[in-house]
Design a protein around this motif. Sequence first.
Motif, PDB file in Angstrom:
ATOM      1  N   HIS A 178       5.156   3.361  -4.202  1.00 31.37           N
ATOM      2  CA  HIS A 178       4.819   4.552  -4.936  1.00 31.37           C
ATOM      3  C   HIS A 178       3.949   5.824  -4.132  1.00 31.37           C
ATOM      4  O   HIS A 178       3.385   6.289  -4.719  1.00 31.37           O
ATOM      5  N   LYS A 194       1.407   5.282  -2.537  1.00 27.94           N
ATOM      6  CA  LYS A 194      -0.071   5.145  -2.576  1.00 27.94           C
ATOM      7  C   LYS A 194      -0.764   5.669  -1.171  1.00 27.94           C
ATOM      8  O   LYS A 194      -1.781   6.468  -1.156  1.00 27.94           O
ATOM      9  N   CYS A 238      -0.251   9.402  -0.332  1.00 22.95           N
ATOM     10  CA  CYS A 238      -1.256  10.269  -1.107  1.00 22.95           C
ATOM     11  C   CYS A 238      -2.701  10.064  -0.923  1.00 22.95           C
ATOM     12  O   CYS A 238      -3.539  10.905  -0.713  1.00 22.95           O
ATOM     13  N   SER A 259       0.935  -1.133   0.074  1.00 20.68           N
ATOM     14  CA  SER A 259      -0.064   0.062  -0.011  1.00 20.68           C
ATOM     15  C   SER A 259       0.737   1.222  -0.049  1.00 20.68           C
ATOM     16  O   SER A 259       0.491   2.473  -0.561  1.00 20.68           O
TER      17      SER A 259
END
Length: 198
Positions: free
Chosen positions: A37, A39, A42, A34
């Motif tokens: 990148h 994520k 964000c 999770s």
Amino acid sequence: MIKELQDLDHRLTRRAAERIPPAAGGLLSALEASAQHSKLWCGTALLLATAQGRRGRKAAAAGMAALAVAQLLSNAVCKQLADRPRPPRHWFAHDKVNDRPDSSSFPSGHTAAAVAFTAAIAPVAPLAGALCTLPAGLVAVERVHSGAHYPSDVLAGAVIGVISAGLVHGAARAVRGRLELLMHHGRVSVSGVCGRLL
């Protein structure tokens, strides 16, 4: 002294690989996925911005800015300067060790991003910052357990994260101070511009 620190680093890595039970390892892997990148961070920023009004938007902006600075420092600068091999694969009995990047082990970019985001939002939204502390810490543990990093890589990533958050808040204070000075001298007359932007 350096040799002793390296030995300690290696021992802690092997202990993390051997002593974390499979069920906990699966939970850590899910959390890392999770956070991949950014994520998780964000999504948290989006939640803050939509659910907590002006304060939430301010926290989200600070968190994402600090995360970006941390990623830049860790991945674009430090990893290029310190070409450290990842921990040996044979130290780890699980398959997760086969799913790791070939880039430098030092520092941990995941940890840098997690700590930067958490440290940046905490002064603005203390409850959200406190809630993010646990997943940020677990991401750091997972990076060692998975075989992606040594504990020293994770520690360096955490330091970069704290520095990045400090840089973002320092820059915001400097800009706010400059705008307040201009407003005081009558050069800027838009009321509340500092609060809305920073």
